[in-house]
Design a protein around this motif. Structure first.
Motif, PDB file in Angstrom:
ATOM      1  N   CYS A 157      64.588   4.728  83.069  1.00  0.00           N
ATOM      2  CA  CYS A 157      65.390   5.348  82.021  1.00  0.00           C
ATOM      3  C   CYS A 157      65.584   6.826  82.338  1.00  0.00           C
ATOM      4  O   CYS A 157      64.643   7.518  82.726  1.00  0.00           O
ATOM      5  CB  CYS A 157      64.687   5.202  80.674  1.00  0.00           C
ATOM      6  N   LYS A 159      66.888   8.865  79.977  1.00  0.00           N
ATOM      7  CA  LYS A 159      66.852   9.595  78.717  1.00  0.00           C
ATOM      8  C   LYS A 159      65.480  10.276  78.586  1.00  0.00           C
ATOM      9  O   LYS A 159      64.569  10.014  79.375  1.00  0.00           O
ATOM     10  CB  LYS A 159      67.060   8.639  77.543  1.00  0.00           C
ATOM     11  N   VAL A 160      65.374  11.119  77.567  1.00  0.00           N
ATOM     12  CA  VAL A 160      64.126  11.878  77.408  1.00  0.00           C
ATOM     13  C   VAL A 160      63.641  11.846  75.970  1.00  0.00           C
ATOM     14  O   VAL A 160      63.287  12.881  75.400  1.00  0.00           O
ATOM     15  CB  VAL A 160      64.299  13.349  77.867  1.00  0.00           C
ATOM     16  N   CYS A 161      63.627  10.669  75.372  1.00  0.00           N
ATOM     17  CA  CYS A 161      63.148  10.571  73.986  1.00  0.00           C
ATOM     18  C   CYS A 161      61.718  11.102  73.946  1.00  0.00           C
ATOM     19  O   CYS A 161      60.880  10.722  74.779  1.00  0.00           O
ATOM     20  CB  CYS A 161      63.217   9.131  73.502  1.00  0.00           C
ATOM     21  N   PHE A 163      59.077  10.699  72.247  1.00  0.00           N
ATOM     22  CA  PHE A 163      57.898   9.857  71.988  1.00  0.00           C
ATOM     23  C   PHE A 163      57.630   8.853  73.101  1.00  0.00           C
ATOM     24  O   PHE A 163      56.617   8.171  73.068  1.00  0.00           O
ATOM     25  CB  PHE A 163      58.104   9.071  70.674  1.00  0.00           C
ATOM     26  N   CYS A 164      58.531   8.739  74.080  1.00  0.00           N
ATOM     27  CA  CYS A 164      58.541   7.543  74.929  1.00  0.00           C
ATOM     28  C   CYS A 164      57.953   7.783  76.315  1.00  0.00           C
ATOM     29  O   CYS A 164      58.324   8.725  77.019  1.00  0.00           O
ATOM     30  CB  CYS A 164      59.973   7.030  75.053  1.00  0.00           C
ATOM     31  N   VAL A 166      58.205   5.530  78.742  1.00  0.00           N
ATOM     32  CA  VAL A 166      58.895   4.698  79.743  1.00  0.00           C
ATOM     33  C   VAL A 166      59.384   5.478  80.977  1.00  0.00           C
ATOM     34  O   VAL A 166      59.144   5.057  82.113  1.00  0.00           O
ATOM     35  CB  VAL A 166      60.051   3.896  79.081  1.00  0.00           C
ATOM     36  N   PRO A 167      60.058   6.623  80.807  1.00  0.00           N
ATOM     37  CA  PRO A 167      60.541   7.315  82.013  1.00  0.00           C
ATOM     38  C   PRO A 167      59.409   7.708  82.975  1.00  0.00           C
ATOM     39  O   PRO A 167      59.628   7.825  84.173  1.00  0.00           O
ATOM     40  CB  PRO A 167      61.236   8.563  81.458  1.00  0.00           C
ATOM     41  N   GLN A 201      65.244  -1.336  80.801  1.00  0.00           N
ATOM     42  CA  GLN A 201      64.740  -0.429  79.765  1.00  0.00           C
ATOM     43  C   GLN A 201      65.890   0.208  78.985  1.00  0.00           C
ATOM     44  O   GLN A 201      65.726   0.581  77.840  1.00  0.00           O
ATOM     45  CB  GLN A 201      63.872   0.669  80.384  1.00  0.00           C
ATOM     46  N   HIS A 238      70.665   1.512  74.255  1.00  0.00           N
ATOM     47  CA  HIS A 238      70.596   2.821  73.595  1.00  0.00           C
ATOM     48  C   HIS A 238      71.934   3.078  72.893  1.00  0.00           C
ATOM     49  O   HIS A 238      72.988   2.842  73.484  1.00  0.00           O
ATOM     50  CB  HIS A 238      70.323   3.913  74.635  1.00  0.00           C
ATOM     51  N   ARG A 277      66.744  11.952  70.499  1.00  0.00           N
ATOM     52  CA  ARG A 277      67.441  10.697  70.721  1.00  0.00           C
ATOM     53  C   ARG A 277      68.876  10.910  71.197  1.00  0.00           C
ATOM     54  O   ARG A 277      69.516   9.986  71.694  1.00  0.00           O
ATOM     55  CB  ARG A 277      67.443   9.868  69.441  1.00  0.00           C
TER      56      ARG A 277
HETATM   57  S1  SF4 Z   1      63.062   5.102  73.970  1.00  0.00           S
HETATM   58 FE1  SF4 Z   1      64.410   3.966  75.365  1.00  0.00          FE
HETATM   59  S2  SF4 Z   1      66.073   5.446  75.812  1.00  0.00           S
HETATM   60 FE2  SF4 Z   1      64.361   6.656  74.988  1.00  0.00          FE
HETATM   61  S3  SF4 Z   1      63.215   7.336  76.831  1.00  0.00           S
HETATM   62 FE3  SF4 Z   1      62.270   5.391  76.082  1.00  0.00          FE
HETATM   63  S4  SF4 Z   1      63.268   3.780  77.284  1.00  0.00           S
HETATM   64 FE4  SF4 Z   1      64.534   5.619  77.479  1.00  0.00          FE
END
Ligand code: SF4
Length: 447
Positions: A157, A159-161, A163-164, A166-167, A201, A238, A277
């Motif tokens: 991913c 993106k730079v949310c 809380f997340c 994943v990246p 993702q 997203h 977001r």
């Molecule tokens: S919430 Fe989804 S869009 Fe946002 S950083 Fe995590 S994986 Fe990426």
């Protein structure tokens, strides 16, 4: 033959990764087993998206300590998101652990297991790759185990949310070449798969980082023409990448199921800004409005986080309001917990007390129960098309299927109908599922 036991935590992507792990290790003659006690190799495929992920991993490893004491040749490894996040720390804290592999390294697992079997070697492989070939199926022949199949189309991913995690644990976006995806889906359909679930993702930003590649909607258009296939779904997406082209795909592609999982996370603009977001509520709602204009009756599901740092009572109420306004068919709601490495963990105090988070979570879930029940009751008496997926959890000879809008329907019927797309009349409704009766053969045509 040697035996492989895999324990999987987390999402569909992880389940799919575990299937790939098993296929890669066939090269070393490992066969899957459901029993850790009889395994020669135990792998834990982990998820770090939710709270207490690391403790869950350490306690699972603790359960296998005795097995390792009894059998020195047993190999124990950890992969997936927690492996990517913790790396060498796992080896340091668990002296009998033999192997750590990150989210991009499944294709190399046969080499890593061979290395781990050598005396004194405890490999750790955490590299990220931009070349998408690491995602290809090792045997070039997708696994078929029922009428539905997962197909990974991208990972990571950009993106730079705030809380997340994943990246940090899945890396930057990498998309598989569309021709590989199309030929995999064609092969799946040829071997009897009726529905594919495209995974990534941030699946609807597919192709954006690969020059000359199809857009996500373009890819859906190609898959829509595949003979034998009945349904296409995808997750997760997203809101920023819900393009006009993708909205139009819902209006024009007959295989694309009328269901979209579109995480909103919060109903408050201020919280969405803190979450980074990249959209505001009016933008989110106007996209949903356009989608509903072009695809009336489309089912929507979403993710909600309650108790994000600084969330006031008014900001929380805005989340309840968005649930009432959109009337999602289903939600996945969680209390905020700071994840390592993320911006939120670094810059915001986790200041919403846990009892407040708990109360807010219950309020969100209670409200959604009412909304889901109301929506499901509206289906009573309707005729729906379902894909029969297999035996129902309810037992008693019932089968489970899903409508195109992703609602579960339990019906009485012979097992031989599994894999059929079939018409049912809805006769019962609860908040989480429906009950139906199969239409008579001559009626099914009109379903
Ligand atoms: S919430 Fe989804 S869009 Fe946002 S950083 Fe995590 S994986 Fe990426």
């Amino acid at each position: 033959m040697k035996k492989l036991y895999i324990q999987t935590y987390g999402c569909q992507m992880n389940q799919h990764d575990s299937e790939r792990i098993a296929r890669v290790l066939q090269r070393l003659d490992y066969l899957p087993t459901d029993c850790a006690e009889e395994a020669d190799l135990i792998l834990l495929n982990t998820c770090s998206v939710r709270d207490k992920a690391e403790q869950k991993v350490y306690s699972a490893l603790g359960r296998w300590r005795e097995l390792k004491q009894k059998r020195k040749d047993l190999i124990i490894g950890v992969g997936g998101c927690v492996a990517q996040q913790e790396g060498e720390e796992l080896l340091r804290r668990v002296p009998y652990l033999d192997l750590v592999f990150g989210t991009h390294n499944i294709h190399r697992l046969d080499q890593l297991v061979t290395e781990a079997a050598a005396p004194g070697r405890r490999p750790v492989e955490l590299g990220f790759y931009q070349d998408p070939s690491y995602m290809e199926d090792p045997e070039g022949r997708p696994q078929v185990s029922g009428p539905k199949a997962f197909v990974t189309i991208m990972q990571g991913c950009n993106k730079v949310c705030s809380f997340c995690i994943v990246p940090y644990v899945r890396g930057r976006e990498v998309s598989r070449p569309s021709e590989k995806i199309i030929s995999e889906v064609r092969e799946l359909a040829r071997r009897g798969v009726r529905e594919v679930l495209l995974l990534g993702q941030n699946v609807n930003s597919y192709g954006k980082t690969s020059a000359g590649e199809l857009s996500f909607a373009g890819l859906l258009g190609e898959l829509n023409g595949i003979e034998g296939l009945a349904r296409i779904r995808f997750t997760t997406s997203h809101p920023q990448d819900l393009s006009p082209e993708l909205i139009e795909a819902y209006a024009t592609l007959d295989l694309l199921c009328e269901h979209l999982h579109l995480p909103v996370q919060s109903g408050s603009d201020a919280v969405l800004r803190r979450m980074r977001r990249g959209y505001g509520l009016s933008e989110y709602l106007s996209r949903i409005e356009r989608l509903r204009e072009r695809c009336p009756g489309i089912a929507l599901s979403t993710d909600i986080i309650v108790g994000f740092p600084g969330e006031t009572e008014a900001e929380f109420r805005a989340t309840l309001e968005i649930l009432q306004r959109v009337e999602y068919d289903e939600i996945f709601a969680f209390s905020f917990s700071p994840r390592p490495q993320t911006v939120a963990a670094k810059i915001y105090p986790d200041d919403v007390p846990s009892e407040v988070k708990k109360r807010r979570l219950e309020m969100v879930l209670d409200l959604q129960q009412e909304i889901s029940l109301r929506a499901n009751r509206e289906r009573l008496g309707c005729v729906e098309e379902i894909l029969l997926e297999g035996p129902s959890k309810l037992g008693q000879g019932q089968l489970m299927g899903r409508t195109r809008s992703n609602r579960i329907v339990n019906v009485m019927g012979p097992k031989g109908l599994v894999g059929e797309v079939i018409g049912v009349r809805i006769t019962g409704a609860s908040a989480n599922s429906l009950t139906g009766e199969l239409l008579k053969i001559e009626q099914r045509e009109v379903a």
